[in-house]
Write a protein that holds these residues in place. Structure first.
Motif, PDB file in Angstrom:
ATOM      1  N   TYR A  23      44.030  45.862  30.602  1.00 60.68           N
ATOM      2  CA  TYR A  23      43.990  44.398  30.572  1.00 60.68           C
ATOM      3  C   TYR A  23      45.177  43.839  29.794  1.00 60.68           C
ATOM      4  O   TYR A  23      45.870  42.933  30.257  1.00 60.68           O
ATOM      5  CB  TYR A  23      42.663  43.949  29.953  1.00 60.68           C
ATOM      6  CG  TYR A  23      42.624  42.531  29.465  1.00 60.68           C
ATOM      7  CD1 TYR A  23      42.526  41.475  30.356  1.00 60.68           C
ATOM      8  CD2 TYR A  23      42.679  42.240  28.103  1.00 60.68           C
ATOM      9  CE1 TYR A  23      42.487  40.175  29.917  1.00 60.68           C
ATOM     10  CE2 TYR A  23      42.636  40.940  27.654  1.00 60.68           C
ATOM     11  CZ  TYR A  23      42.536  39.913  28.558  1.00 60.68           C
ATOM     12  OH  TYR A  23      42.503  38.622  28.116  1.00 60.68           O
ATOM     13  N   LEU A  26      48.473  44.467  31.713  1.00 61.53           N
ATOM     14  CA  LEU A  26      48.552  43.601  32.895  1.00 61.53           C
ATOM     15  C   LEU A  26      48.830  42.156  32.499  1.00 61.53           C
ATOM     16  O   LEU A  26      49.649  41.474  33.120  1.00 61.53           O
ATOM     17  CB  LEU A  26      47.238  43.682  33.674  1.00 61.53           C
ATOM     18  CG  LEU A  26      47.233  44.562  34.913  1.00 61.53           C
ATOM     19  CD1 LEU A  26      45.821  44.791  35.407  1.00 61.53           C
ATOM     20  CD2 LEU A  26      48.063  43.918  36.015  1.00 61.53           C
ATOM     21  N   LEU A  41      47.539  41.636  44.122  1.00 62.65           N
ATOM     22  CA  LEU A  41      47.400  42.748  43.179  1.00 62.65           C
ATOM     23  C   LEU A  41      46.492  43.794  43.811  1.00 62.65           C
ATOM     24  O   LEU A  41      45.277  43.688  43.766  1.00 62.65           O
ATOM     25  CB  LEU A  41      46.824  42.237  41.856  1.00 62.65           C
ATOM     26  CG  LEU A  41      47.723  41.266  41.099  1.00 62.65           C
ATOM     27  CD1 LEU A  41      46.965  40.586  39.975  1.00 62.65           C
ATOM     28  CD2 LEU A  41      48.950  41.975  40.553  1.00 62.65           C
ATOM     29  N   VAL A  43      44.579  47.081  44.099  1.00 64.01           N
ATOM     30  CA  VAL A  43      44.017  48.037  43.145  1.00 64.01           C
ATOM     31  C   VAL A  43      44.566  49.440  43.381  1.00 64.01           C
ATOM     32  O   VAL A  43      44.922  50.136  42.437  1.00 64.01           O
ATOM     33  CB  VAL A  43      42.470  48.045  43.249  1.00 64.01           C
ATOM     34  CG1 VAL A  43      41.881  49.088  42.323  1.00 64.01           C
ATOM     35  CG2 VAL A  43      41.922  46.675  42.923  1.00 64.01           C
ATOM     36  N   ARG A  58      39.899  47.464  38.301  1.00 63.33           N
ATOM     37  CA  ARG A  58      39.123  46.311  38.787  1.00 63.33           C
ATOM     38  C   ARG A  58      38.550  45.514  37.620  1.00 63.33           C
ATOM     39  O   ARG A  58      38.621  44.280  37.602  1.00 63.33           O
ATOM     40  CB  ARG A  58      37.972  46.801  39.664  1.00 63.33           C
ATOM     41  CG  ARG A  58      38.204  46.749  41.138  1.00 63.33           C
ATOM     42  CD  ARG A  58      36.949  47.130  41.897  1.00 63.33           C
ATOM     43  NE  ARG A  58      35.966  46.071  41.882  1.00 63.33           N
ATOM     44  CZ  ARG A  58      36.003  45.010  42.680  1.00 63.33           C
ATOM     45  NH1 ARG A  58      36.991  44.869  43.519  1.00 63.33           N
ATOM     46  NH2 ARG A  58      35.074  44.091  42.621  1.00 63.33           N
ATOM     47  N   LEU A  61      41.194  43.525  35.922  1.00 60.51           N
ATOM     48  CA  LEU A  61      41.535  42.341  36.710  1.00 60.51           C
ATOM     49  C   LEU A  61      40.475  41.256  36.540  1.00 60.51           C
ATOM     50  O   LEU A  61      40.788  40.070  36.433  1.00 60.51           O
ATOM     51  CB  LEU A  61      41.664  42.722  38.189  1.00 60.51           C
ATOM     52  CG  LEU A  61      42.924  43.507  38.537  1.00 60.51           C
ATOM     53  CD1 LEU A  61      42.851  44.047  39.962  1.00 60.51           C
ATOM     54  CD2 LEU A  61      44.158  42.640  38.376  1.00 60.51           C
ATOM     55  N   VAL A  70      44.644  35.477  36.823  1.00 61.14           N
ATOM     56  CA  VAL A  70      44.380  36.148  38.095  1.00 61.14           C
ATOM     57  C   VAL A  70      43.258  35.406  38.795  1.00 61.14           C
ATOM     58  O   VAL A  70      42.346  34.916  38.140  1.00 61.14           O
ATOM     59  CB  VAL A  70      43.983  37.623  37.858  1.00 61.14           C
ATOM     60  CG1 VAL A  70      43.335  38.218  39.096  1.00 61.14           C
ATOM     61  CG2 VAL A  70      45.194  38.448  37.448  1.00 61.14           C
ATOM     62  N   SER A  72      40.402  35.753  41.930  1.00 62.50           N
ATOM     63  CA  SER A  72      39.771  36.690  42.858  1.00 62.50           C
ATOM     64  C   SER A  72      39.167  35.907  44.002  1.00 62.50           C
ATOM     65  O   SER A  72      38.517  34.891  43.791  1.00 62.50           O
ATOM     66  CB  SER A  72      38.702  37.501  42.150  1.00 62.50           C
ATOM     67  OG  SER A  72      37.469  36.828  42.159  1.00 62.50           O
ATOM     68  N   PHE A  78      42.455  40.597  44.694  1.00 59.03           N
ATOM     69  CA  PHE A  78      42.963  39.811  43.577  1.00 59.03           C
ATOM     70  C   PHE A  78      44.393  39.355  43.827  1.00 59.03           C
ATOM     71  O   PHE A  78      45.122  39.954  44.607  1.00 59.03           O
ATOM     72  CB  PHE A  78      42.920  40.645  42.294  1.00 59.03           C
ATOM     73  CG  PHE A  78      41.546  41.065  41.908  1.00 59.03           C
ATOM     74  CD1 PHE A  78      40.750  40.274  41.101  1.00 59.03           C
ATOM     75  CD2 PHE A  78      41.013  42.273  42.365  1.00 59.03           C
ATOM     76  CE1 PHE A  78      39.470  40.659  40.744  1.00 59.03           C
ATOM     77  CE2 PHE A  78      39.734  42.670  42.019  1.00 59.03           C
ATOM     78  CZ  PHE A  78      38.963  41.856  41.201  1.00 59.03           C
TER      79      PHE A  78
END
Lengths: 240, 240
Positions: A23, A26, A41, A43, A58, A61, A70, A72, A78
């Motif tokens: 996390y 990212l 993005l 996975v 995941r 994200l 981000v 979803s 994502f």
DNA sequence: TCAATACATTTTCTCGAGATTTTTTCAGAA
DNA sequence: TTCTGAAAAAATCTCGAGAAAATGTATTGA
């Protein structure tokens, strides 16, 4: 630091789980523009890049959705949150609303410990700005950190955790815009003078003056972004 | 409804994935107090209760961290966000700050479509309050929904997505407090009159009066909670 | 009796593979 | 050429089992 993690970002300090580590990495990459706004993005690709399992990535994200970095979309994976001038204007104006209120409360409620921390963080920021003025570009990263620390120190004595929480999210957002758009430009305004004015009027407990300058300070960044080429946002920012 | 899901809660409309479905059910249960504040949320137990896999439930819990209804503590699992009087006071005052500003902007920028929607949602709310006044307790759930819809309709014309986003989170939080504490009590104040006053001054484009009444309206709930027994928050609310 | 250590249980975290869904490709017809 | 639609490919979503960590319990020694 604090253990009552009600409103702190999940992995504020040091990551203890792989999810938090992924996390953090990212988030940094998104704020710094490594992953362009609007970019998909995947996975399957990212799990190799960040060296974690698919499920773990995941979850990382999902945490970034919290910060609105981000988005979803149902069953379609994502995406890096898109950027737009309208969004940045919204972010900036909402930041002014919250940050001035927070500063007002901070000035009212702040004790000596708060003042001491503020003096310290202003000093650290000044040093970084000094180096920056000497065209030492390598310190840009450090300046970013200290600028953030200074803004947080200003409102640290605001008793409202929620205002500070929202301010944190908005600052993060505006940092992304600033880095994507102005990263390489030498900073044109005399930002140090602005910081000093905010700092001094805050220490003098002049809330009216302090919030007024802070307000202009934040809004000036909006003007800078508004002067970007018109097609800047449609292109999704400057890639590295 | 809207597809640009930048700042909408992940599963605002109808859930298309199991994660979203579990997220919605869990959120409802937390807001309604089925899971008490501070309660530990063990994945192994909950996955059977909500009929999903362990990983899926983990992701749902992560999404709830977004709404600050669940807190995750490093390597020690998940917990329902605790409650306290200080927190509710913070939520309420921040709500006043954001919601009055949003209403002010809404009144300035709102068009005829906004007015029409507002009239409709006020009408729906009035009907629910009428039934409530007739001691028809079964409509409490409906009243909650319509009250929320009315408050959202008031600020629907506010152009700031961020303010609306934060307002959404805070409203959700205060709803949890209200349900945990006052669920069974007949509503003592004449809330309908307050709503009507807000509604009329908003339609009259009297921003000063509308925000003033809205402000008092929100703050009154704070007084009600303050009159709860002192040990209420330490006990973690009224279980079902 | 109390404290400290070691063990056992519980729980969380992590991973890879299978089932769905979405996206892309490509052949055929208008 | 352009559109339609079905098949193939890719990606996402979901699940259960194994590894790591934390909690609880019992045993030992002072």
């Amino acid at each position: 630091m604090n253990d009552t993690a009600t409103l702190t970002t999940p992995a504020a300090a040091e990551p203890k789980t792989l999810v938090e580590a992924a996390y953090n990495r990212l988030r940094r990459d998104i704020i710094e523009g490594v992953h362009a706004p609007g970019e998909k993005l995947r996975v399957e690709h990212l799990k190799d890049q960040y060296e974690v399992g698919a499920g773990t990535l995941r979850e990382a994200l999902l945490l970034l959705v919290t910060d609105a970095l981000v988005v979803s979309q149902g069953q379609r994976g994502f995406r890096v949150a898109p950027i737009s001038l309208a969004d940045f204007e919204d972010i900036t104006r909402t930041r002014v609303l919250l940050e001035t209120e927070a500063l007002r409360q901070s000035i009212t409620r702040g004790d000596e410990a708060w003042e001491a921390d503020l003096v310290a963080s202003f000093h650290r920021l000044s040093r970084a700005e000094q180096k920056l003025a000497e065209h030492d570009v390598s310190t840009t990263e450090e300046w970013e950190m200290r600028n953030r620390a200074f803004h947080e120190a200003l409102i640290a004595a605001c008793p409202s955790r929620w205002i500070r929480h929202f301010q944190h999210i908005l600052y993060q957002q505006s940092e992304r815009y600033r880095r994507i758009s102005l990263f390489r430009q030498p900073i044109p305004r005399d930002i140090h003078a602005e910081h000093q004015a905010i700092f001094e009027s805050t220490l003098a407990h002049d809330a009216t003056r302090a919030t007024s300058i802070l307000s202009e300070h934040i809004l000036r960044t909006l003007d800078a972004v508004k002067r970007m080429p018109p097609d800047f946002f449609t292109k999704g920012g400057t890639p590295r």
